[in-house]
Design a protein around this motif. Structure first.
Motif, mmCIF file in Angstrom:
data_model
loop_
_atom_site.group_PDB
_atom_site.id
_atom_site.type_symbol
_atom_site.label_atom_id
_atom_site.label_comp_id
_atom_site.label_asym_id
_atom_site.label_seq_id
_atom_site.Cartn_x
_atom_site.Cartn_y
_atom_site.Cartn_z
ATOM 1 N N ASP A 150 14.025 -7.587 -4.761
ATOM 2 C CA ASP A 150 13.145 -6.021 -4.286
ATOM 3 C C ASP A 150 12.246 -5.775 -5.897
ATOM 4 O OD1 ASP A 150 12.124 -4.498 -3.819
ATOM 5 O OD2 ASP A 150 13.969 -2.801 -4.125
ATOM 6 N N ALA A 151 10.704 -6.878 -5.676
ATOM 7 C CA ALA A 151 10.422 -6.532 -6.900
ATOM 8 C C ALA A 151 9.394 -7.176 -6.642
ATOM 9 C CB ALA A 151 10.765 -7.530 -8.277
ATOM 10 N N HIS A 152 7.789 -6.086 -7.407
ATOM 11 C CA HIS A 152 6.562 -6.621 -7.239
ATOM 12 C C HIS A 152 6.052 -7.575 -8.806
ATOM 13 C CE1 HIS A 152 6.220 -2.085 -4.832
ATOM 14 N NE2 HIS A 152 5.933 -3.869 -3.697
ATOM 15 N N ARG A 153 6.493 -8.620 -7.995
ATOM 16 C CA ARG A 153 6.350 -10.095 -9.491
ATOM 17 C C ARG A 153 5.612 -10.614 -7.996
ATOM 18 N NH1 ARG A 153 11.345 -10.510 -10.869
ATOM 19 N NH2 ARG A 153 11.126 -12.247 -10.193
ATOM 20 N N VAL A 154 4.674 -11.409 -8.489
ATOM 21 C CA VAL A 154 3.905 -12.968 -7.581
ATOM 22 C C VAL A 154 4.871 -13.207 -6.834
ATOM 23 C CG1 VAL A 154 2.396 -14.489 -7.434
ATOM 24 C CG2 VAL A 154 1.933 -11.882 -8.559
ATOM 25 N N SER A 168 1.798 -6.785 0.013
ATOM 26 C CA SER A 168 1.796 -7.076 -1.079
ATOM 27 C C SER A 168 2.612 -8.935 -1.341
ATOM 28 C CB SER A 168 2.275 -6.206 -2.374
ATOM 29 O OG SER A 168 4.592 -6.381 -2.124
ATOM 30 N N GLY A 169 3.065 -8.820 0.362
ATOM 31 C CA GLY A 169 3.264 -10.046 0.671
ATOM 32 C C GLY A 169 2.661 -10.914 1.384
ATOM 33 N N SER A 170 0.870 -10.824 1.486
ATOM 34 C CA SER A 170 0.554 -10.749 1.830
ATOM 35 C C SER A 170 -0.687 -11.345 1.207
ATOM 36 C CB SER A 170 0.007 -10.279 3.903
ATOM 37 O OG SER A 170 0.313 -9.354 3.464
ATOM 38 N N PHE A 171 -1.405 -10.695 0.443
ATOM 39 C CA PHE A 171 -2.404 -10.855 0.070
ATOM 40 C C PHE A 171 -2.038 -11.746 -1.543
ATOM 41 C CE2 PHE A 171 -1.254 -6.224 -2.178
ATOM 42 C CZ PHE A 171 -0.631 -6.852 -3.187
ATOM 43 N N PRO A 187 2.146 -3.732 -10.630
ATOM 44 C CA PRO A 187 2.181 -3.364 -11.543
ATOM 45 C C PRO A 187 0.244 -4.687 -11.989
ATOM 46 C CG PRO A 187 4.245 -4.235 -11.136
ATOM 47 C CD PRO A 187 3.910 -4.057 -9.726
ATOM 48 N N ALA A 188 0.318 -4.432 -13.177
ATOM 49 C CA ALA A 188 -1.986 -4.854 -12.524
ATOM 50 C C ALA A 188 -1.596 -6.080 -12.718
ATOM 51 C CB ALA A 188 -2.074 -4.812 -14.214
ATOM 52 N N ASP A 189 -0.809 -7.175 -12.611
ATOM 53 C CA ASP A 189 -1.086 -8.233 -11.976
ATOM 54 C C ASP A 189 -1.539 -8.717 -10.169
ATOM 55 O OD1 ASP A 189 1.653 -8.179 -12.251
ATOM 56 O OD2 ASP A 189 1.694 -10.124 -12.380
ATOM 57 N N VAL A 190 -0.476 -7.672 -9.820
ATOM 58 C CA VAL A 190 -0.289 -7.385 -8.135
ATOM 59 C C VAL A 190 -1.573 -6.547 -8.045
ATOM 60 C CG1 VAL A 190 1.281 -7.059 -6.109
ATOM 61 C CG2 VAL A 190 1.838 -8.430 -8.451
ATOM 62 N N THR A 191 -1.883 -5.761 -8.607
ATOM 63 C CA THR A 191 -3.062 -4.912 -7.953
ATOM 64 C C THR A 191 -4.307 -5.837 -7.903
ATOM 65 O OG1 THR A 191 -2.076 -3.163 -9.273
ATOM 66 C CG2 THR A 191 -4.298 -2.820 -8.818
ATOM 67 N N ASP A 192 -4.533 -6.434 -9.204
ATOM 68 C CA ASP A 192 -5.882 -7.743 -9.293
ATOM 69 C C ASP A 192 -5.546 -8.288 -8.643
ATOM 70 O OD1 ASP A 192 -6.773 -5.996 -11.883
ATOM 71 O OD2 ASP A 192 -5.841 -7.909 -12.834
ATOM 72 N N ALA A 193 -4.406 -9.142 -7.766
ATOM 73 C CA ALA A 193 -4.451 -9.869 -6.834
ATOM 74 C C ALA A 193 -5.037 -9.199 -5.046
ATOM 75 C CB ALA A 193 -2.838 -10.284 -6.786
ATOM 76 N N PHE A 194 -4.338 -7.827 -5.046
ATOM 77 C CA PHE A 194 -4.829 -7.075 -3.835
ATOM 78 C C PHE A 194 -7.016 -7.235 -4.444
ATOM 79 C CE2 PHE A 194 -5.050 -2.779 -1.662
ATOM 80 C CZ PHE A 194 -4.751 -3.491 0.123
ATOM 81 N N ALA A 195 -6.313 -6.721 -5.102
ATOM 82 C CA ALA A 195 -8.576 -6.442 -5.382
ATOM 83 C C ALA A 195 -9.065 -7.859 -5.431
ATOM 84 C CB ALA A 195 -8.842 -5.998 -7.014
ATOM 85 N N SER A 196 -8.379 -9.533 -5.580
ATOM 86 C CA SER A 196 -9.194 -10.051 -5.354
ATOM 87 C C SER A 196 -9.313 -10.830 -3.714
ATOM 88 C CB SER A 196 -8.995 -11.678 -5.884
ATOM 89 O OG SER A 196 -8.714 -10.968 -7.538
ATOM 90 N N PHE A 197 -7.955 -10.592 -3.066
ATOM 91 C CA PHE A 197 -8.235 -10.696 -1.614
ATOM 92 C C PHE A 197 -9.667 -9.984 -0.513
ATOM 93 C CE2 PHE A 197 -6.552 -9.290 2.539
ATOM 94 C CZ PHE A 197 -5.744 -10.734 2.840
ATOM 95 N N ALA A 215 -13.471 -0.533 -8.675
ATOM 96 C CA ALA A 215 -12.557 -0.329 -9.624
ATOM 97 C C ALA A 215 -10.998 -0.857 -8.784
ATOM 98 C CB ALA A 215 -12.441 1.697 -10.013
ATOM 99 N N THR A 216 -9.705 -0.037 -10.012
ATOM 100 C CA THR A 216 -8.440 -0.417 -9.582
ATOM 101 C C THR A 216 -7.398 0.071 -10.851
ATOM 102 O OG1 THR A 216 -8.577 -2.238 -11.365
ATOM 103 C CG2 THR A 216 -8.676 -3.202 -9.083
ATOM 104 N N GLY A 217 -6.888 0.992 -10.067
ATOM 105 C CA GLY A 217 -5.290 1.514 -10.798
ATOM 106 C C GLY A 217 -4.183 1.251 -10.595
ATOM 107 N N ALA A 218 -3.451 0.832 -11.928
ATOM 108 C CA ALA A 218 -1.811 -0.021 -11.590
ATOM 109 C C ALA A 218 -0.888 1.115 -12.080
ATOM 110 C CB ALA A 218 -2.094 -1.553 -12.309
ATOM 111 N N GLU A 219 0.336 1.360 -10.920
ATOM 112 C CA GLU A 219 0.823 2.627 -11.958
ATOM 113 C C GLU A 219 2.244 1.350 -12.223
ATOM 114 O OE1 GLU A 219 1.015 5.629 -11.962
ATOM 115 O OE2 GLU A 219 -0.718 5.823 -11.338
#
Length: 206
Positions: free
Chosen positions: A91-95, A126-129, A177-187, A197-201
């Motif tokens: 259970d982790a929001h890592r790529v 997150s498990g798709s984008f 995290p920032a890298d996962v947020t960036d992946a969503f923005a890229s999607f 703009a993006t913001g990551a907590e």
């Protein structure tokens, strides 16, 4: 969590039929436009009009699964909702963890538990984008083939919702995290949207 998925079903009374035209726009039997189909498989009418539309959700772990039958209960007509809890590795929001979470074996195992759905949704954004736009399409294509019904994911639902609002420019405020947020923005950018703009907590777990 890990192990054999459990099933939760709530029955409704809807008889809505969906069809997709050549441009992949979706129209209900009530004549109302239902947006565009972004996932895999064709949107076809429910063959047995005496039964409600059956919506199958593949949901990883346990958290907000009660939202789906609740939302369905507020629709008129109301569909049948079935939620299958797919297995979770870490259970982790890592790529790397998210790529495993949305892997084909986990989804296929969950899909096998669904009971004759008319459409199936991988309900993990997150498990798709993290797979990218083309990768997310390839992710749900085997589900459509396995079940013989249309398949999509909540990442595509975000795109559809944004388009339904007539919006082209968006900002992303995410708990990821920032890298996962960036992946969503890229999607979203791959889907033709402009992310201003993006913001990551930086929250690592769901």
């Amino acid at each position: 969590g890990p192990g054999r998925p459990a099933r939760v079903a709530v029955r409704g009374e809807g008889h809505l039929r969906l069809r997709a035209s050549a441009d992949r726009s979706v129209v209900g039997s009530d004549g109302a436009a239902r947006g565009r189909w972004w996932g895999a498989g064709r949107v076809a009418g429910v063959s047995d009009e005496t039964r409600p539309v059956r919506l199958g959700f593949l949901y990883p772990g346990y958290a907000a699964e009660a939202d789906y039958p609740l939302m369905a209960s507020r629709l008129d007509p109301s569909p049948v909702v079935q939620v299958v809890h797919t297995s979770v590795g870490e259970d982790a929001h890592r790529v790397d963890a998210l790529l495993d979470l949305g892997g084909p074996d986990r989804l296929a195992e969950g899909a096998a538990e669904l009971d004759r759905p008319d459409v199936v949704l991988w309900a993990c954004t997150s498990g798709s984008f993290v797979f990218g736009l083309d990768g997310a399409r390839r992710q749900v294509a085997p589900l459509a083939e396995q079940l013989g019904v249309p398949a999509s994911s909540t990442s595509f639902a975000f795109v559809e919702a944004i388009r339904a609002l007539g919006v082209e420019r968006v900002a992303v405020a995410a708990t990821y995290p920032a890298d996962v947020t960036d992946a969503f923005a890229s999607f979203l950018a791959e889907a033709g949207l402009t992310v201003v703009a993006t913001g990551a907590e930086d929250i690592i777990t769901a």
